[in-house]
Scaffold this motif. Sequence first.
Motif, mmCIF file in Angstrom:
data_model
loop_
_atom_site.group_PDB
_atom_site.id
_atom_site.type_symbol
_atom_site.label_atom_id
_atom_site.label_comp_id
_atom_site.label_asym_id
_atom_site.label_seq_id
_atom_site.Cartn_x
_atom_site.Cartn_y
_atom_site.Cartn_z
ATOM 1 N N ASP A 44 -50.794 -1.713 -1.415
ATOM 2 C CA ASP A 44 -50.392 -3.326 -1.691
ATOM 3 C C ASP A 44 -48.853 -3.534 -1.315
ATOM 4 O O ASP A 44 -48.192 -2.717 -1.638
ATOM 5 N N SER A 45 -48.884 -4.701 -0.643
ATOM 6 C CA SER A 45 -47.486 -5.104 -0.399
ATOM 7 C C SER A 45 -46.694 -5.156 -1.485
ATOM 8 O O SER A 45 -46.771 -5.267 -2.614
ATOM 9 N N LEU A 46 -45.285 -4.873 -1.347
ATOM 10 C CA LEU A 46 -44.226 -4.810 -2.266
ATOM 11 C C LEU A 46 -43.050 -5.762 -1.888
ATOM 12 O O LEU A 46 -43.012 -6.046 -0.814
ATOM 13 N N SER A 47 -42.531 -6.424 -2.981
ATOM 14 C CA SER A 47 -41.414 -7.595 -2.460
ATOM 15 C C SER A 47 -39.911 -7.155 -2.894
ATOM 16 O O SER A 47 -39.189 -7.633 -2.227
ATOM 17 N N TYR A 48 -39.767 -6.075 -3.671
ATOM 18 C CA TYR A 48 -38.726 -5.922 -4.156
ATOM 19 C C TYR A 48 -37.749 -4.534 -3.597
ATOM 20 O O TYR A 48 -36.826 -3.963 -3.897
ATOM 21 N N THR A 49 -38.653 -3.857 -2.919
ATOM 22 C CA THR A 49 -38.265 -2.349 -2.467
ATOM 23 C C THR A 49 -37.133 -2.294 -1.569
ATOM 24 O O THR A 49 -36.182 -1.648 -1.710
ATOM 25 N N ASP A 50 -37.054 -3.374 -0.621
ATOM 26 C CA ASP A 50 -35.925 -3.282 0.369
ATOM 27 C C ASP A 50 -34.644 -3.932 -0.618
ATOM 28 O O ASP A 50 -33.653 -3.306 0.027
ATOM 29 N N ASN A 51 -34.929 -4.679 -1.492
ATOM 30 C CA ASN A 51 -33.540 -5.084 -2.327
ATOM 31 C C ASN A 51 -33.079 -3.797 -2.895
ATOM 32 O O ASN A 51 -31.959 -3.496 -2.812
ATOM 33 N N GLN A 52 -33.985 -3.041 -3.323
ATOM 34 C CA GLN A 52 -33.582 -1.631 -3.930
ATOM 35 C C GLN A 52 -32.668 -0.702 -3.159
ATOM 36 O O GLN A 52 -31.702 -0.353 -3.672
ATOM 37 N N ILE A 53 -33.167 -0.509 -1.909
ATOM 38 C CA ILE A 53 -32.603 0.379 -1.058
ATOM 39 C C ILE A 53 -31.273 -0.371 -0.414
ATOM 40 O O ILE A 53 -30.417 0.522 -0.323
ATOM 41 N N ARG A 54 -31.571 -1.300 -0.110
ATOM 42 C CA ARG A 54 -30.163 -2.055 0.453
ATOM 43 C C ARG A 54 -28.952 -2.187 -0.707
ATOM 44 O O ARG A 54 -27.976 -1.953 -0.261
ATOM 45 N N MET A 55 -29.454 -2.482 -1.962
ATOM 46 C CA MET A 55 -28.442 -2.538 -2.632
ATOM 47 C C MET A 55 -27.715 -1.168 -3.237
ATOM 48 O O MET A 55 -26.682 -0.938 -3.389
ATOM 49 N N LEU A 56 -28.634 0.073 -3.223
ATOM 50 C CA LEU A 56 -28.090 1.218 -3.287
ATOM 51 C C LEU A 56 -27.292 1.682 -2.070
ATOM 52 O O LEU A 56 -26.312 2.289 -2.271
ATOM 53 N N SER A 193 -43.850 1.452 -12.759
ATOM 54 C CA SER A 193 -42.653 0.962 -12.371
ATOM 55 C C SER A 193 -42.689 -0.430 -11.994
ATOM 56 O O SER A 193 -43.686 -0.564 -11.100
ATOM 57 N N ALA A 194 -41.874 -1.413 -12.306
ATOM 58 C CA ALA A 194 -42.407 -3.010 -11.893
ATOM 59 C C ALA A 194 -41.498 -3.017 -10.674
ATOM 60 O O ALA A 194 -40.562 -2.681 -10.104
ATOM 61 N N ASP A 195 -42.133 -3.866 -9.791
ATOM 62 C CA ASP A 195 -41.893 -4.576 -8.646
ATOM 63 C C ASP A 195 -41.297 -5.800 -8.969
ATOM 64 O O ASP A 195 -42.103 -6.807 -8.854
ATOM 65 N N SER A 196 -40.086 -5.964 -9.392
ATOM 66 C CA SER A 196 -39.489 -7.200 -9.925
ATOM 67 C C SER A 196 -38.018 -7.551 -9.518
ATOM 68 O O SER A 196 -37.189 -6.386 -9.407
ATOM 69 N N TYR A 197 -37.803 -8.843 -9.653
ATOM 70 C CA TYR A 197 -36.460 -9.234 -9.204
ATOM 71 C C TYR A 197 -35.560 -8.809 -10.255
ATOM 72 O O TYR A 197 -34.368 -8.731 -10.161
ATOM 73 N N THR A 198 -36.044 -8.544 -11.522
ATOM 74 C CA THR A 198 -34.974 -7.885 -12.757
ATOM 75 C C THR A 198 -34.845 -6.570 -12.737
ATOM 76 O O THR A 198 -34.194 -6.107 -13.325
ATOM 77 N N THR A 199 -35.619 -5.745 -11.740
ATOM 78 C CA THR A 199 -35.172 -4.244 -11.899
ATOM 79 C C THR A 199 -34.879 -3.930 -10.466
ATOM 80 O O THR A 199 -34.675 -2.644 -10.388
ATOM 81 N N ASP A 200 -34.587 -4.763 -9.602
ATOM 82 C CA ASP A 200 -34.262 -4.226 -8.112
ATOM 83 C C ASP A 200 -32.763 -3.738 -8.158
ATOM 84 O O ASP A 200 -32.691 -3.052 -7.031
ATOM 85 N N GLU A 201 -32.233 -3.965 -9.158
ATOM 86 C CA GLU A 201 -30.919 -3.292 -8.943
ATOM 87 C C GLU A 201 -30.559 -1.996 -9.848
ATOM 88 O O GLU A 201 -29.539 -1.559 -9.661
ATOM 89 N N VAL A 202 -31.727 -1.408 -10.118
ATOM 90 C CA VAL A 202 -31.726 -0.180 -10.835
ATOM 91 C C VAL A 202 -30.939 0.988 -10.105
ATOM 92 O O VAL A 202 -30.003 1.605 -10.672
ATOM 93 N N PRO A 203 -31.296 1.068 -8.749
ATOM 94 C CA PRO A 203 -30.499 2.352 -8.059
ATOM 95 C C PRO A 203 -29.206 1.922 -7.766
ATOM 96 O O PRO A 203 -28.207 2.815 -7.919
ATOM 97 N N ARG A 204 -28.759 0.495 -7.661
ATOM 98 C CA ARG A 204 -27.310 0.521 -7.637
ATOM 99 C C ARG A 204 -26.660 0.633 -8.978
ATOM 100 O O ARG A 204 -25.372 1.073 -8.572
ATOM 101 N N ASP A 205 -27.287 0.202 -9.911
ATOM 102 C CA ASP A 205 -26.423 0.549 -10.951
ATOM 103 C C ASP A 205 -26.254 1.874 -11.612
ATOM 104 O O ASP A 205 -25.244 2.072 -12.013
ATOM 105 N N TRP A 206 -27.147 2.762 -11.090
ATOM 106 C CA TRP A 206 -26.901 4.076 -11.127
ATOM 107 C C TRP A 206 -26.078 4.473 -10.567
ATOM 108 O O TRP A 206 -24.986 5.412 -11.008
ATOM 109 N N ALA A 207 -25.849 4.248 -9.222
ATOM 110 C CA ALA A 207 -24.700 4.824 -8.373
ATOM 111 C C ALA A 207 -23.492 4.304 -8.968
ATOM 112 O O ALA A 207 -22.496 4.807 -8.814
ATOM 113 N N ARG A 208 -23.287 2.818 -9.266
ATOM 114 C CA ARG A 208 -22.260 2.197 -9.827
ATOM 115 C C ARG A 208 -21.448 3.215 -10.841
ATOM 116 O O ARG A 208 -20.125 3.404 -10.790
#
Length: 277
Positions: A44-56, A193-208
């Motif tokens: 199924d298509s996903l909406s926020y995986t690109d955000n997750q990786i780009r922000m990371l 795990s949710a495909d959500s605009y409220t969690t797309d920052e998770v990997p970025r925040d970890w790296a931060r």
Amino acid sequence: MSRIAPWQLLLAAATLPLTLQKSIAIDFGAEYLTSWSGCECGGDSLSYTDNQIRMLRDKLQSQGHTKRFVYANANTWAADVTEDTDFGGIDYLFGDDVDLFAFSGHGSAPDDSAGNQTFRVPFCKASGAPSCRFDAANARLGESSGHYATPNGGTSRYSIWLTCYSVHTEPIEQWAQTMRQGHDYVMGYRGTSADSYTTDEVPRDWARKAMRSSDPWRFKKAWLWAIEDCWIDDTGAFVANGSDRDHAIDRRNRYPRTWSGPHTANWYWYAWSWHEG
């Protein structure tokens, strides 16, 4: 987006001033899928995986780390994280040739034929691997000696799997073969795990927190902090290994990016934790 082999990037990096090269702490690679259109595997298509990786990616690069590759959709291959010896992969060129590998997409945790829980991911293409559906049972990451290091060893130290079920209810069954010699730490999710605009920052925040140069946080603390969300109750999880029970627990709790790795011995003790955000 066309694929460029990491060795091509290394030629460019060789021209950087020596002082700049020394300041770069790790190298990383990442892959994600938003669509499986035209792929050998489906999902199924996903909406926020690109955000997750780009922000990371952006956060790691801003911290001085080196991007070796980022592939999306049709350019994601199961072979990239599948062991080359015995399993038909090309991990030594991609997922096992970077300190950190991150993936965002779908994941599942079915039982294998022996009744053991494994971890599977639908990539777009197999590209030499047994299937376009990656199975952690066919991965050997960070190996420096022994059967799977011939003819190609690996250097992978830790990975982030931004999918459902990636560190699920039986992480040892999922990851023991992958991590036994070399790979130090796996971060992911217990359950969905949710495909959500409220969690797309998770990997970025970890790296931060975990990958900064000054006073970096332990991976455990950074991952649990990153998955906290006011709206989504994802359960973050992680697994580490060690030479005995206490060593595995210590590495699970205190592993930072400043420790050397990947480990070179065969380790058979594992420790994991999870926390609902």
